[in-house]
Every structure is written in C-alpha cells, then in structure tokens.
Design a protein around this motif. Structure first.
Motif, mmCIF file in Angstrom:
data_model
loop_
_atom_site.group_PDB
_atom_site.id
_atom_site.type_symbol
_atom_site.label_atom_id
_atom_site.label_comp_id
_atom_site.label_asym_id
_atom_site.label_seq_id
_atom_site.Cartn_x
_atom_site.Cartn_y
_atom_site.Cartn_z
ATOM 1 N N SER A 186 35.468 21.997 83.556
ATOM 2 C CA SER A 186 35.544 21.274 84.843
ATOM 3 C C SER A 186 34.186 20.689 85.198
ATOM 4 N N SER A 198 31.837 24.167 90.465
ATOM 5 C CA SER A 198 32.864 24.234 89.409
ATOM 6 C C SER A 198 32.987 25.664 88.903
ATOM 7 N N ALA A 218 37.426 22.854 90.099
ATOM 8 C CA ALA A 218 37.647 23.861 89.050
ATOM 9 C C ALA A 218 39.148 24.005 88.876
ATOM 10 N N ALA A 257 40.214 30.608 74.569
ATOM 11 C CA ALA A 257 41.119 30.146 75.645
ATOM 12 C C ALA A 257 41.868 28.921 75.122
ATOM 13 N N ALA A 258 41.586 27.729 75.685
ATOM 14 C CA ALA A 258 42.352 26.541 75.281
ATOM 15 C C ALA A 258 42.316 26.365 73.766
ATOM 16 N N ALA A 259 43.505 26.213 73.178
ATOM 17 C CA ALA A 259 43.616 26.041 71.732
ATOM 18 C C ALA A 259 43.943 24.598 71.385
ATOM 19 N N GLY A 312 32.264 27.813 79.450
ATOM 20 C CA GLY A 312 33.090 28.741 80.226
ATOM 21 C C GLY A 312 34.069 29.453 79.317
ATOM 22 N N LEU A 344 43.609 32.990 84.520
ATOM 23 C CA LEU A 344 44.136 31.714 85.032
ATOM 24 C C LEU A 344 44.483 31.854 86.512
ATOM 25 N N ARG A 350 41.690 18.960 83.792
ATOM 26 C CA ARG A 350 40.291 19.188 84.154
ATOM 27 C C ARG A 350 39.487 17.904 83.924
ATOM 28 N N VAL A 396 44.629 37.394 81.383
ATOM 29 C CA VAL A 396 45.240 36.811 80.176
ATOM 30 C C VAL A 396 44.405 37.226 78.959
ATOM 31 N N ALA A 419 23.597 30.608 90.214
ATOM 32 C CA ALA A 419 23.458 30.285 91.631
ATOM 33 C C ALA A 419 23.812 31.522 92.440
ATOM 34 N N SER A 443 25.731 30.087 84.479
ATOM 35 C CA SER A 443 25.169 31.451 84.479
ATOM 36 C C SER A 443 25.200 32.091 83.093
ATOM 37 N N GLY A 444 26.105 31.673 82.249
ATOM 38 C CA GLY A 444 26.183 32.236 80.899
ATOM 39 C C GLY A 444 25.091 31.688 79.997
ATOM 40 N N PRO A 486 34.809 29.632 89.332
ATOM 41 C CA PRO A 486 36.115 30.170 89.732
ATOM 42 C C PRO A 486 36.165 30.414 91.247
ATOM 43 N N ILE A 506 34.029 33.171 92.999
ATOM 44 C CA ILE A 506 32.578 32.912 93.020
ATOM 45 C C ILE A 506 32.278 31.840 94.066
ATOM 46 N N VAL A 516 43.141 21.506 80.081
ATOM 47 C CA VAL A 516 41.923 20.744 79.787
ATOM 48 C C VAL A 516 42.144 19.274 80.162
HETATM 49 C C1 LIG Z 1 43.881 32.435 77.194
HETATM 50 C C2 LIG Z 1 43.888 31.021 77.700
HETATM 51 C C3 LIG Z 1 44.502 30.020 76.943
HETATM 52 C C4 LIG Z 1 44.492 28.698 77.382
HETATM 53 N N1 LIG Z 1 45.069 27.724 76.604
HETATM 54 C C5 LIG Z 1 44.990 26.431 76.989
HETATM 55 C C6 LIG Z 1 45.438 25.397 76.114
HETATM 56 O O1 LIG Z 1 45.888 25.637 74.978
HETATM 57 N N2 LIG Z 1 45.328 24.108 76.542
HETATM 58 C C7 LIG Z 1 44.779 23.792 77.758
HETATM 59 O O2 LIG Z 1 44.722 22.600 78.095
HETATM 60 N N3 LIG Z 1 44.316 24.754 78.591
HETATM 61 C C8 LIG Z 1 44.382 26.057 78.237
HETATM 62 N N4 LIG Z 1 43.862 27.035 79.046
HETATM 63 C C9 LIG Z 1 43.250 26.651 80.340
HETATM 64 C C10 LIG Z 1 41.803 26.179 80.238
HETATM 65 O O3 LIG Z 1 41.155 26.734 79.116
HETATM 66 C C11 LIG Z 1 41.036 26.593 81.507
HETATM 67 O O4 LIG Z 1 41.782 26.265 82.661
HETATM 68 C C12 LIG Z 1 39.691 25.877 81.581
HETATM 69 O O5 LIG Z 1 38.937 26.103 80.419
HETATM 70 C C13 LIG Z 1 38.916 26.372 82.817
HETATM 71 O O6 LIG Z 1 37.761 25.575 82.963
HETATM 72 P P1 LIG Z 1 36.839 25.683 84.269
HETATM 73 O O7 LIG Z 1 35.608 24.922 83.966
HETATM 74 O O8 LIG Z 1 37.610 25.292 85.485
HETATM 75 O O9 LIG Z 1 36.510 27.256 84.447
HETATM 76 P P2 LIG Z 1 35.657 28.229 83.536
HETATM 77 O O10 LIG Z 1 35.855 27.943 82.109
HETATM 78 O O11 LIG Z 1 35.961 29.604 84.035
HETATM 79 O O12 LIG Z 1 34.132 27.857 83.887
HETATM 80 C C14 LIG Z 1 33.476 28.308 85.059
HETATM 81 C C15 LIG Z 1 32.006 28.499 84.705
HETATM 82 O O13 LIG Z 1 31.260 28.878 85.873
HETATM 83 C C16 LIG Z 1 30.232 29.747 85.451
HETATM 84 N N5 LIG Z 1 29.715 30.492 86.613
HETATM 85 C C17 LIG Z 1 30.346 31.463 87.325
HETATM 86 N N6 LIG Z 1 29.550 31.891 88.327
HETATM 87 C C18 LIG Z 1 28.412 31.151 88.279
HETATM 88 C C19 LIG Z 1 27.234 31.107 89.079
HETATM 89 N N7 LIG Z 1 27.058 31.913 90.151
HETATM 90 N N8 LIG Z 1 26.243 30.225 88.747
HETATM 91 C C20 LIG Z 1 26.398 29.403 87.671
HETATM 92 N N9 LIG Z 1 27.496 29.408 86.887
HETATM 93 C C21 LIG Z 1 28.498 30.262 87.195
HETATM 94 C C22 LIG Z 1 30.928 30.625 84.424
HETATM 95 O O14 LIG Z 1 29.980 31.296 83.587
HETATM 96 C C23 LIG Z 1 31.772 29.612 83.674
HETATM 97 O O15 LIG Z 1 31.092 29.082 82.558
HETATM 98 C C24 LIG Z 1 43.863 28.371 78.630
HETATM 99 C C25 LIG Z 1 43.246 29.376 79.384
HETATM 100 C C26 LIG Z 1 43.246 30.690 78.931
HETATM 101 C C27 LIG Z 1 42.549 31.743 79.746
#
Ligand SMILES: Cc1cc2nc3c(=O)[nH]c(=O)nc-3n(C[C@H](O)[C@H](O)[C@H](O)COP(=O)(O)OP(=O)(O)OC[C@H]3O[C@@H](n4cnc5c(N)ncnc54)[C@H](O)[C@@H]3O)c2cc1C
Length: 459
Positions: free
Chosen positions: A13, A265, A424, A54-56, A39, A396, A435, A294, A234, A33-34, A267, A270, A432
């Motif tokens: 995101s 961006s 997010a 996660a996303a495949a 993510g 999720l 997103r 999950v 943050a 943060s990682g 969760p 947070i 994806v």
């Molecule tokens: C098991 C699984 C399978 C999936 N399969 C698919 C699929 O096949 N196809 C598809 O399209 N989608 C799939 N998804 C969904 C997709 O992968 C996720 O919805 C997407 O990756 C989430 O992205 P995001 O950036 O919103 O959140 P996240 O990936 O959670 O990123 C949030 C980021 O914020 C960071 N963060 C947290 N707190 C702080 C802070 N205080 N300061 C700085 N950084 C911080 C975290 O470290 C993290 O890197 C799947 C999800 C899962 C769990």
C-alpha cells in the motif's frame, strides 16, 4: 532535498502510493519499521522451491496495474498462469471442478437440479436496494442457498479469511453488487459487459513474477524519487501548522521530521495508536476493525507420489466440510520453476474465521494435519520433503458489519485533518490489485492538496 510526503509503512500500500507520487515528480520518504520493505509480501527461494509468505499471485483487470508493471520494466518478468487449468471446490470430501461454462454447469455435480434452476432464474430476481446486506444475504437472494454454501462461502472463507454471514456484500463483492444496481441482474450485467467488452473483469489476468511477488516490491523501491528508510519506526504523530510532525526511531536512534503531507499505510491498530493523541473518535473507529489470523503451509512432495493430475489452480473448500485448510494453491501447476524438477509445491491457507485458533498449533502438528487432509483428496503417498510455514496473527482485515458506514465515519473524521491520508488494506480491498489502484487514488488526493497549499502560500 526535503520530501514533500512521508509515508509510514512500506508494504505494497505504502510503496505503490509512493510510486504514483514519484511519477508526478513528488518526492516521497517511506518509514518502514521492519528491516526490509514489502510488509506481508515476501518470497523465499529455498531448496529449489519458491514460496510466498502472503500474496502468491495478482488477479488483474485494472489498467493501472498493467501501467505500473510496464513502467517498472517488469513485463518480461511476468509469469502468466498456465492456461486451461480447472478450478476445484472440495464438495462432499471430493475435488469437484467449478463449471465455467453453461454446458458444464448443467452436468456439474456441484449443485442439485433445483439449485441449477434457481441459478438460471437469477435474471428474473427483482433488484434489491439492500444497503448493509451481508454476503450471505446478497448471494442467497440473488443465487440461492446452495450456491452460497458451495461456492461463495468457499470463496469468502478461502480468499478473504472472512465469514459470509458477517462480511458486508458491498465491501467484499463490490463488482457483483454494482452489477445488480446497474443492470438489475448479475448474469445480465456480466453478459452485457462481455458483449460490449466494457470490463476485463470477466477475463481477469492471473500472474506472478519470475522471482515471485517480491520482485514487484524490489522494483518499486528502486524508483527514483522514493527514499526508503528501513528500521524506521514511527512512534508519535502531531498535527502542526504546515502539516505533520513525526517522531520515531531510525536504526534505534531518535528521529524527528516535519512534512507537508502524511500518509499512514500501517495496519488499522497501528494507525489507531498513532492517531490516539490527535482524534480519539478516529482512533477508536480504526481500533475496532477486526483482523483474521492467517497462515500458509507450503509442502514440497515427490510428484510421482501424487496420483491426482493436478490440472488446476488448486481448490477452495465448500461449507460443511471438515478440512483444516481453507484453500490450496497448486503453485507448481500455476507457474513454472516453483519446485525442483520432479517435485510439486502445494500451498495451503489456514486459520481465518473458519479456524481462528489454528495458528497456535506447532509446525509439526500443522504440517501433519494439512498433509493428512490432502492425502485422500489428491491421492498422496509418502511424506513431504519440504515444509515451510508462515503465520500472520493479524493477517487480513475483515470487512465485517456495517463496514461502509464505518469507512464513511472515518472519512468524516479525516475532513478535519487536512494533509493526512490513510491508505492500507482495510480500505478499498485487500488484494495487491486494489492496493495498487488505491495507491493511485491516494496519490491523486495528495497531489491536489500539495497544489492547493502551494497556491495558498505563493499567491
Ligand atoms: C496469507 C495471505 C495470502 C494472501 N494472498 C494474496 C494473493 O494471492 N493475492 C493478492 O492480491 N493478495 C493476497 N493477500 C493480501 C495482500 O498480500 C495484503 O493485503 C497486502 O500485502 C497488505 O499490504 P499493506 O501494505 O496494506 O499492509 P502490510 O503488508 O501489513 O504493510 C504494513 C507495513 O507497515 C509497517 N509498519 C507497522 N507499524 C509501523 C510503524 N510504527 N512505523 C513504520 N512502519 C510500520 C509494517 O512493518 C509493514 O511493513 C494475501 C494476504 C495474506 C496474509
């Protein structure tokens, strides 16, 4: 040069929003943060297997996704899904192909004759104006109970880790609910769209990349104009006169930054913590968003130990089956080079609302239970020679309850907080694809804000 925008969270995101901003010439800093970006998305190459945390795969019908991938130079690294694969549903403990065309529907053993007739009567079901309906209510009304139990429950549980009795139809199935509102019928809407080729949605493109989904992340972070800071957490945000002040730690040392535009961006929990000081109502709305745990269990097996011909993408599991998995992707059937020669990679999705406590089991118990459940379905002998398990305790977000109303309340709160955006996967879809699309929408809003503030400060 000072960045005009700070994004907190370097998942897909945050990264995709940064990319759309960079395309507009806007400099962006990301705090992640990682120790690495991406993510939840992460690909592992181990013992000849390529697995995903996660996303495949990307199931795409949005031109914005194609545009981004082309601009990133990833076209030649796209791995298209192998053609002609079945989709299976476990129904009465057997793998049953999902009928994709009318003749197959008529002969399919997935549904009884009354259910097939009910399905074909869909164009004659009157249009509803049912805002706030659950997925179960919507599908039962339009397509009948059997389709809900066999197909839609499997889809919502298997791909979204959600519960159709609680998930809001308009949030989880926006394309289907829009078809009803626009054309009065899902069948008619799909037919018209196909004839006039308005949408590619009927023919979604499914793909990954040579090195897995992380290849997209790696390409995004190399974009000029994006400054990624890892191990950058943050801890506090405050509204100031010309934007936002963000305090945190970078590499363990205190960091303090002021920016004209801030995007969270992270969760929902947070973001809720970060906003507690600024707006307790907004913070509370975010804190109440539920997440499902999950996990993914990857098993590598000798191909000649599997009797099933694996002529599909994998399977989902219809309601009332006691399987400990919600879905299974046959990764080595979907894409090349996911397993060493002579081996097969099966990725099972566990947990979710169907089995919320499952992630607490140890690796050996989990792998054993998953393999034992796959054995009779796919006629598997012998043991796995590769096991890899990933757990996401807050995997999720669940679009449960009156979710659109919650998002509307969040939007109202944001109106009083200019220069702040939330983007997010708890807003606008978890995939994806969505997103990337939502990243573009957020980038547009931020660009508009920057233009407005520039014209105010420099009349
Ligand atoms: C098991 C699984 C399978 C999936 N399969 C698919 C699929 O096949 N196809 C598809 O399209 N989608 C799939 N998804 C969904 C997709 O992968 C996720 O919805 C997407 O990756 C989430 O992205 P995001 O950036 O919103 O959140 P996240 O990936 O959670 O990123 C949030 C980021 O914020 C960071 N963060 C947290 N707190 C702080 C802070 N205080 N300061 C700085 N950084 C911080 C975290 O470290 C993290 O890197 C799947 C999800 C899962 C769990």
């Amino acid at each position: 040069m000072k960045s005009q925008v700070l994004i907190i969270g370097g998942g897909i995101s945050g990264l995709s929003t940064a990319w759309w901003l960079a395309q507009r010439g806007i400099s962006v800093e990301i705090w992640e943060s990682g120790s690495r970006p991406g993510g939840k998305i992460r690909s592992h190459s181990e013992a000849g297997y390529l697995t995903e945390d996660a996303a495949a795969l990307l199931v795409n019908f949005r031109p914005q996704v194609d545009q981004m991938i082309s601009c990133l130079g990833l076209d030649e690294h796209r791995q298209q899904r192998n053609e002609g694969l079945n989709r299976y549903i476990v129904h009465h403990d057997r793998l049953t192909p999902v009928p994709m065309l009318l003749p197959a529907l008529l002969t399919s053993s997935l549904w009884s004759l009354p259910a097939k007739l009910r399905l074909m009567a869909e164009p004659f079901v009157p249009k509803g104006a049912h805002t706030g309906e659950t997925v179960s209510e919507f599908i039962r009304r339009r397509l009948g109970q059997e389709v809900l139990d066999t197909a839609m429950d499997a889809f919502v549980s298997g791909t979204l880790a959600s519960d159709p009795d609680l998930a809001e139809a308009q949030s989880v199935l926006p394309r289907l609910t829009t078809l009803e509102q626009r054309y009065g019928s899902l069948t008619m809407g799909m037919f018209i769209n196909k004839v006039i080729k308005r949408r590619r949605a009927n023919n979604a493109d499914t793909f990954s990349f040579d090195n897995g989904m992380e290849q997209l992340i790696q390409a995004l972070v190399q974009t000029p104009g994006i400054r990624l800071r890892t191990s950058a957490k943050a801890l506090r945000i405050q509204q100031v006169k010309r934007g936002w002040r963000v305090q945190g730690k970078i590499g363990g040392l205190p960091a303090d930054l002021q920016v004209p535009q801030l995007i969270l961006s992270t969760p929902a929990d947070i973001s809720s913590q970060l906003l507690e000081e600024t707006d307790t109502t907004l913070s509370g709305l975010l804190a109440d968003i539920e997440y499902a745990p999950v996990g993914v269990v990857h098993l590598g097996l000798n191909s000649n130990h599997i009797q099933h011909k694996l002529d599909g993408t994998g399977f989902l599991v219809a309601k009332h089956n006691s399987l400990p998995v919600n879905g299974n992707l046959w990764m080595s059937s979907l894409f090349p080079h996911r397993a060493p020669p002579g081996k097969t990679l099966l990725s099972s999705y566990i947990g979710g609302m169907r089995h919320p406590d499952q992630l607490q089991q140890d690796d050996e118990t989990l792998a054993g239970a998953v393999l034992d459940s796959l054995r009779p379905l796919m006629k598997i002998e012998g043991d796995a020679d590769f096991i890899s398990i990933r757990r996401h305790p807050r995997g999720l977000p669940l679009y449960h309850g009156q979710y659109r109303a919650r998002l509307a309340q969040i939007a109202t709160c944001l109106q009083t907080l200019p220069c702040l955006q939330l983007n997010a996967n708890y807003i606008g879809g978890v995939s994806v694809r969505e997103r990337i699309y939502q990243g573009k929408c957020t980038a547009q809003a931020v660009t508009g804000n920057l233009k407005q503030s520039n014209s105010i400060s420099h009349p």
